[in-house]
Design a protein around this motif. Structure first.
Motif, PDB file in Angstrom:
ATOM      1  N   GLN A  10       0.822  -1.211   0.000  1.00 19.75           N
ATOM      2  CA  GLN A  10       0.000   0.000   0.000  1.00 19.75           C
ATOM      3  C   GLN A  10       0.857   1.262   0.000  1.00 19.75           C
ATOM      4  O   GLN A  10       0.645   2.165  -0.797  1.00 19.75           O
ATOM      5  CB  GLN A  10      -0.922   0.004   1.219  1.00 19.75           C
ATOM      6  N   ILE A  70      -2.395  13.905   0.716  1.00 19.80           N
ATOM      7  CA  ILE A  70      -3.016  13.888   2.048  1.00 19.80           C
ATOM      8  C   ILE A  70      -2.923  12.500   2.691  1.00 19.80           C
ATOM      9  O   ILE A  70      -2.554  12.384   3.858  1.00 19.80           O
ATOM     10  CB  ILE A  70      -4.470  14.410   1.974  1.00 19.80           C
ATOM     11  N   PRO A  71      -3.202  11.398   1.936  1.00 22.58           N
ATOM     12  CA  PRO A  71      -3.061  10.084   2.577  1.00 22.58           C
ATOM     13  C   PRO A  71      -1.646   9.801   3.086  1.00 22.58           C
ATOM     14  O   PRO A  71      -1.486   9.062   4.070  1.00 22.58           O
ATOM     15  CB  PRO A  71      -3.427   9.095   1.458  1.00 22.58           C
ATOM     16  N   GLU A  73       0.580  11.690   4.613  1.00 20.15           N
ATOM     17  CA  GLU A  73       0.838  12.209   5.950  1.00 20.15           C
ATOM     18  C   GLU A  73       0.301  11.267   7.021  1.00 20.15           C
ATOM     19  O   GLU A  73       0.838  11.174   8.108  1.00 20.15           O
ATOM     20  CB  GLU A  73       0.174  13.591   6.093  1.00 20.15           C
ATOM     21  N   PHE A  74      -0.799  10.559   6.671  1.00 17.42           N
ATOM     22  CA  PHE A  74      -1.465   9.746   7.680  1.00 17.42           C
ATOM     23  C   PHE A  74      -1.151   8.257   7.572  1.00 17.42           C
ATOM     24  O   PHE A  74      -1.485   7.493   8.466  1.00 17.42           O
ATOM     25  CB  PHE A  74      -2.967  10.013   7.634  1.00 17.42           C
ATOM     26  N   GLN A  75      -0.503   7.852   6.482  1.00 22.08           N
ATOM     27  CA  GLN A  75      -0.099   6.451   6.341  1.00 22.08           C
ATOM     28  C   GLN A  75       0.777   5.999   7.506  1.00 22.08           C
ATOM     29  O   GLN A  75       0.690   4.860   7.947  1.00 22.08           O
ATOM     30  CB  GLN A  75       0.702   6.265   5.029  1.00 22.08           C
ATOM     31  N   PHE A  76       1.631   6.890   7.975  1.00 23.42           N
ATOM     32  CA  PHE A  76       2.528   6.528   9.074  1.00 23.42           C
ATOM     33  C   PHE A  76       1.719   6.081  10.288  1.00 23.42           C
ATOM     34  O   PHE A  76       2.050   5.103  10.942  1.00 23.42           O
ATOM     35  CB  PHE A  76       3.417   7.710   9.462  1.00 23.42           C
ATOM     36  N   GLY A  77       0.667   6.839  10.591  1.00 26.23           N
ATOM     37  CA  GLY A  77      -0.141   6.511  11.760  1.00 26.23           C
ATOM     38  C   GLY A  77      -1.051   5.327  11.511  1.00 26.23           C
ATOM     39  O   GLY A  77      -1.189   4.454  12.368  1.00 26.23           O
ATOM     40  N   THR A  78      -1.674   5.255  10.328  1.00 31.68           N
ATOM     41  CA  THR A  78      -2.643   4.197  10.100  1.00 31.68           C
ATOM     42  C   THR A  78      -1.963   2.836   9.948  1.00 31.68           C
ATOM     43  O   THR A  78      -2.365   1.870  10.581  1.00 31.68           O
ATOM     44  CB  THR A  78      -3.498   4.490   8.853  1.00 31.68           C
ATOM     45  N   ASN A  79      -0.928   2.763   9.104  1.00 30.64           N
ATOM     46  CA  ASN A  79      -0.335   1.463   8.784  1.00 30.64           C
ATOM     47  C   ASN A  79       0.965   1.163   9.522  1.00 30.64           C
ATOM     48  O   ASN A  79       1.381   0.016   9.573  1.00 30.64           O
ATOM     49  CB  ASN A  79      -0.049   1.366   7.281  1.00 30.64           C
ATOM     50  N   ALA A  81       2.012   2.163  12.853  1.00 32.02           N
ATOM     51  CA  ALA A  81       1.844   2.778  14.167  1.00 32.02           C
ATOM     52  C   ALA A  81       3.066   2.571  15.054  1.00 32.02           C
ATOM     53  O   ALA A  81       3.502   3.478  15.757  1.00 32.02           O
ATOM     54  CB  ALA A  81       0.594   2.223  14.840  1.00 32.02           C
ATOM     55  N   SER A  84       5.768   4.791  13.908  1.00 29.10           N
ATOM     56  CA  SER A  84       5.463   6.187  14.256  1.00 29.10           C
ATOM     57  C   SER A  84       5.730   6.448  15.721  1.00 29.10           C
ATOM     58  O   SER A  84       6.268   7.485  16.100  1.00 29.10           O
ATOM     59  CB  SER A  84       3.996   6.498  13.970  1.00 29.10           C
ATOM     60  N   SER A 398       1.227  -1.648  12.293  1.00 37.19           N
ATOM     61  CA  SER A 398       0.185  -1.335  13.283  1.00 37.19           C
ATOM     62  C   SER A 398      -0.322  -2.623  13.911  1.00 37.19           C
ATOM     63  O   SER A 398      -0.807  -3.499  13.201  1.00 37.19           O
ATOM     64  CB  SER A 398      -0.982  -0.610  12.619  1.00 37.19           C
ATOM     65  N   VAL A 406      -5.996  -3.953   5.271  1.00 37.96           N
ATOM     66  CA  VAL A 406      -5.080  -3.206   4.405  1.00 37.96           C
ATOM     67  C   VAL A 406      -5.294  -3.601   2.952  1.00 37.96           C
ATOM     68  O   VAL A 406      -5.233  -2.765   2.047  1.00 37.96           O
ATOM     69  CB  VAL A 406      -3.616  -3.428   4.830  1.00 37.96           C
TER      70      VAL A 406
ATOM     71  N   PHE B  68       1.878  14.176  15.221  1.00 34.44           N
ATOM     72  CA  PHE B  68       2.838  13.102  14.977  1.00 34.44           C
ATOM     73  C   PHE B  68       4.135  13.380  15.734  1.00 34.44           C
ATOM     74  O   PHE B  68       4.686  12.519  16.422  1.00 34.44           O
ATOM     75  CB  PHE B  68       3.092  13.025  13.474  1.00 34.44           C
ATOM     76  N   TYR B  75      -0.862   9.920  18.237  1.00 33.62           N
ATOM     77  CA  TYR B  75      -1.012   9.882  16.778  1.00 33.62           C
ATOM     78  C   TYR B  75      -1.126   8.451  16.291  1.00 33.62           C
ATOM     79  O   TYR B  75      -2.048   8.097  15.548  1.00 33.62           O
ATOM     80  CB  TYR B  75       0.194  10.590  16.144  1.00 33.62           C
ATOM     81  N   SER B  76      -0.182   7.594  16.705  1.00 30.91           N
ATOM     82  CA  SER B  76      -0.185   6.242  16.149  1.00 30.91           C
ATOM     83  C   SER B  76      -1.369   5.441  16.673  1.00 30.91           C
ATOM     84  O   SER B  76      -1.966   4.665  15.925  1.00 30.91           O
ATOM     85  CB  SER B  76       1.145   5.529  16.420  1.00 30.91           C
ATOM     86  N   PHE B  79      -4.750   6.900  14.775  1.00 26.64           N
ATOM     87  CA  PHE B  79      -4.895   6.652  13.340  1.00 26.64           C
ATOM     88  C   PHE B  79      -4.936   5.163  13.013  1.00 26.64           C
ATOM     89  O   PHE B  79      -5.625   4.756  12.082  1.00 26.64           O
ATOM     90  CB  PHE B  79      -3.820   7.384  12.546  1.00 26.64           C
ATOM     91  N   TYR B  83      -8.672   2.672  11.687  1.00 25.09           N
ATOM     92  CA  TYR B  83      -8.097   2.424  10.370  1.00 25.09           C
ATOM     93  C   TYR B  83      -9.102   2.590   9.224  1.00 25.09           C
ATOM     94  O   TYR B  83      -8.933   3.460   8.361  1.00 25.09           O
ATOM     95  CB  TYR B  83      -7.464   1.022  10.320  1.00 25.09           C
ATOM     96  N   LEU B  90     -10.104   9.677   3.942  1.00 21.90           N
ATOM     97  CA  LEU B  90      -9.123  10.064   2.930  1.00 21.90           C
ATOM     98  C   LEU B  90      -9.751  10.037   1.541  1.00 21.90           C
ATOM     99  O   LEU B  90      -9.534  10.931   0.724  1.00 21.90           O
ATOM    100  CB  LEU B  90      -7.912   9.137   2.985  1.00 21.90           C
TER     101      LEU B  90
END
Lengths: 450, 349
Positions: A10, A70-71, A73-79, A81, A84, A398, A406, B68, B75-76, B79, B83, B90
């Motif tokens: 992803q 935009i995705p 920036e948030f991939q780090f947190g969502t996938n 963790a 991060s 994560s 995923v 973050f 943050y982790s 998010f 999921y 998004l």
């Protein structure tokens, strides 16, 4: 596939797709700024029209870059963790700085550049073109600095809870890896911009439309393209290679498909790594050159894949090898094409030489492919680490997100991005079909003097 | 004020600014089908947000970056825990950006109508989702002892120990957010447009004002019910009393402003209402960043999730400098596009 594998797929897909857009944004930002400077200093409205035309393409490209960014920036947190949590206190710094210093400047002044030409007047319009350029290039630095920490961590300490903290801000911000990787990446972005500008100019010249603006596009594109195609090899590519040899020797061995350690190491031009028999098959090699390129001495020893800890090797050696060789091969072709085109431009023969124009028109995918391959080399070469030498990729995912989730979201992104790609190409084709505005005409219907 | 608290304020400030700024273009998206009937009117609506929407989203990205950096654990956990809902957010944001940018690039009325629909749906859902997200933060999520959780989209729609992202409470907050941002957008359009769009927006803003009183009271009562800790914290903090009075003043200011002729003052009052209501929630939450429904020992607080001191100090200096620049850009942008949208300006959009 496991959740880690799906998350890697992803992230790889999202970042590869996303980066098709910012590379053109950053390259075009410089070229538009150059066009605006020429227009302003020479009072030449043709350059203004060229800048306006590319501004429209830039705007469309920028929007797709923003929405697909935009995705990220948030991939780090969502996938990722655990990654991060571990490294956020360090790399989060530059990601936050990117938003605060670069994106605000870029988005505000792009609004002014695209919507405010009449209200602003020439001087402030030039200034807003500069701010868009500065914002996008600054943004590039912060992202590269974040990535450089993952490639070559510096300026950090391990905190009480076991996660990383900043200990030396300037060491982190001016990581030597970041500086060379930035120059290499930005030069590549200018190559992409130049080839695209050349391709569109050549297309108009060959179809005998908008020839006045088309010549400006080809001329400016060949000059920036020639300069950047050479700079990508030396010094930026050379320095990046030397850093890899020094800090990621396993990645270098994978890039070269080199299994046995040796002095006077050979450079592989062509070949295929065979992991079963642990050798390069059908090789064409140049002796001594790899030692020289990597360490500056023809006799230097280059460590082969066989002599590393086997669980610290990149997990996809073939892909690292092919990605690197395709990048280097396309880079060579790009230099050759731009040298020829530059020579023709100098001899005033380029605009009538249909063969070269055809080549320029068709060559624009090369830099996109080369850039993608360069990133694949860097990111796959870094494996199995997510932060080199500190945290393995498998330990960065994560804990509460499953592979199926995923997989589902990856498919969703693939479908959505397919539609986005089709719409983007359709709208670009429409903008190209419309072309730049024609010159203002005087009362007699003849073009007014520039 | 210690460093962690300072960053708590900063993160709240960034996301609040995001809601205030992107809020008016969400509102414009919710309302444009109803206040703008002809193609030219719709282009006027889009032109009014055209120079802003992209910059507005930067506040989300920058706020996410600071979260973050300053609170990696919060943050982790948040998010990865949300999921799938987050992935859908998004997709909505992507579609929404495209609908604004692509709509007027093609003449066909079908193309334009299709993007108008996407713009409406994505804006409406985003407004609800933002509210529901806040509802989740207030209600709490099932954080385990390792600091992670997995939030299903919904369970039995009841806020208990293992709630879903959507339950009756978070949906209620989502609807409140929808009404609030719709009014915010109506007041923005009233300020930026002329003619029929202006008149319809002004009328809708008045109606939505009453809806906000209703939903606001309902949400407040529900919050006392669902999260008594927040309510207790509010009662014990004098700042909360000041903010509550501020909320009432802002509401009255909006009502008076809408009756008057000035364009800007009700918009400022509406911005103030959003800022003050979010500040009230933040005051009640502090020092918790993410509350656990499985017991207070699993809560992520500002101290338990903050990152290292040196980075935070350096980041603060960068932040002050960057905010000065960013507010300068926003002011420049608002000034250079001040006044009502002229019909000819709609052509770019």
């Amino acid at each position: 596939m496991s959740d880690v594998t799906w998350s890697r797929v992803q992230f790889g897909f999202l970042i590869t797709y996303h980066y098709l857009f910012p590379q053109l944004t950053m390259g075009l930002a410089l070229i538009i700024f150059i066009l605006k400077c020429v227009a302003y200093t020479r009072k030449d409205e043709r350059y203004d029209r060229a800048a306006q035309f590319w501004g429209r393409i830039f705007g469309l490209n920028f929007v797709v870059g923003v929405v697909t960014g935009i995705p990220m920036e948030f991939q780090f947190g969502t996938n990722w963790a655990r990654f991060s949590n571990y490294a956020g206190g360090v790399i989060g710094m530059t990601l936050a700085l990117e938003g605060m210093f670069a994106f605000f400047a870029e988005s505000s002044f792009l609004g002014l550049f695209l919507f405010g030409a009449k209200k602003l007047g020439p001087k402030w319009h030039l200034a807003s073109a500069f701010m868009v350029f500065a914002g996008s290039w600054l943004s590039g630095y912060f992202i590269i600095a974040s990535n450089a920490f993952m490639q070559h961590p510096v300026g950090y300490a391990v905190g009480r809870n076991g996660s990383l903290q900043l200990s030396d801000l300037s060491a982190y911000l001016f990581n030597p890896w970041a500086i060379w990787q930035y120059l290499h990446t930005m030069t590549a972005a200018v190559i992409t911009g130049s080839f695209v500008v050349c391709a569109v100019g050549a297309y108009y010249l060959l179809s005998e439309r908008h020839t006045e603006i088309a010549r400006i596009c080809v001329k400016v594109g060949v000059i920036t393209g020639l300069a950047s195609s050479i700079l990508i090899l030396y010094p930026t590519g050379d320095a990046s290679g030397k850093l890899t040899a020094r800090y990621q020797p396993a990645a270098l061995a994978a890039m070269e498909g080199k299994f046995k350690t040796s002095d006077h190491a050979e450079l592989a031009i062509i070949g295929e790594p065979d992991l079963v028999h642990r050798k390069l098959i059908n090789p064409i090699q140049v002796p001594y050159i790899l030692s020289y390129l990597a360490y500056g001495s023809f006799g230097a020893q280059v460590k082969g894949l066989n002599d590393f800890k086997q669980d610290e090797l990149p997990d996809n050696i073939n892909l690292v090898y092919f990605a690197y060789h395709i990048m280097a091969g396309l880079g060579t072709i790009q230099i050759a094409l731009m040298v020829v085109a530059g020579f023709m431009l100098w001899r005033h023969r380029l605009f009538n030489n249909r063969v070269t124009l055809w080549l320029l028109m068709l060559a624009f995918p090369f830099p996109y492919i080369a850039t993608t391959m360069g990133w694949m080399t860097a990111e796959l070469g870094r494996q199995p680490w997510v932060v080199y030498g500190l945290l393995k990729t498998v330990h960065g995912s994560s804990p509460t997100v499953s592979g199926g989730e995923v997989a589902f979201s990856t498919l969703g992104f693939v479908g959505l991005y397919l539609v986005v790609g089709i719409l983007f190409l359709y709208l670009v084709a429409k903008l190209l079909g419309k072309g730049p505005e024609e010159a203002p005409r005087n009362a007699l219907g003849a073009p007014s003097p520039a | 004020m210690n460093m962690e608290t300072t960053y708590f304020v900063i993160v709240c400030l960034m996301f609040t600014t995001y809601v205030v700024l992107d809020g008016f273009d969400f509102g414009a998206g919710i309302l444009h089908l109803f206040v703008a009937k002809t193609d030219e009117e719709r282009r006027t609506v889009l032109a009014s947000i055209g120079p802003f929407w992209d910059g507005n989203e930067v506040w989300l990205v920058a706020g996410g970056g600071i979260l973050f950096f300053a609170f990696p654990r919060a943050y982790s956990a948040s998010f990865s825990g949300f999921y799938l809902p987050f992935m859908m957010v998004l997709w909505l944001l992507i579609l929404r950006g495209l609908s604004i940018a692509f709509r007027s690039m093609e003449e066909s009325p079908l193309w334009r109508t299709a993007w108008d629909g996407v713009f409406f749906l994505s804006s409406a859902l985003m407004a609800i989702v933002l509210g529901a997200a806040l509802g989740n933060v207030v209600r709490g999520v099932p954080l385990d002892h390792e600091g992670y959780f997995s939030g299903p989209l919904f369970t039995n729609f009841l806020p208990g120990a293992n709630p879903g992202v959507l339950d009756w409470y978070t949906v209620l907050v989502g609807l409140f957010s929808f009404v609030l941002l719709a009014m915010h957008g109506a007041i923005f359009l009233r300020m930026k447009t002329d003619g029929p769009v202006h008149d319809r927006s002004a009328a809708l803003a008045q109606g939505l004002w009453y809806a906000i009183i209703g939903f606001g009271l309902l949400t407040s009562v529900a919050t006392v019910q669902v999260q008594p800790q927040l309510y207790a914290a509010l009662l014990s903090r004098p700042l909360a009393w000041v903010l509550t009075v501020g909320n009432v003043v802002a509401l009255v200011g909006i009502a008076l402003g809408l009756k008057g002729k000035t364009a800007v003052s009700p918009f400022l009052a509406s911005c103030a209402l959003i800022v003050l209501s979010l500040a009230t929630v933040a005051t009640g939450m502090y020092p918790v960043m993410l509350r656990s429904t499985l017991g207070a020992k699993n809560d992520l607080t500002v101290t338990s999730s903050a990152s290292g001191a040196l980075g935070l100090q350096a980041g603060l200096i960068f932040w002050l400098f960057a905010m000065a620049l960013a507010f300068g850009y926003v002011a420049l942008l608002f000034r250079s596009s001040a006044g009502k949208i002229q019909p000819s300006e709609g052509n770019g959009h």
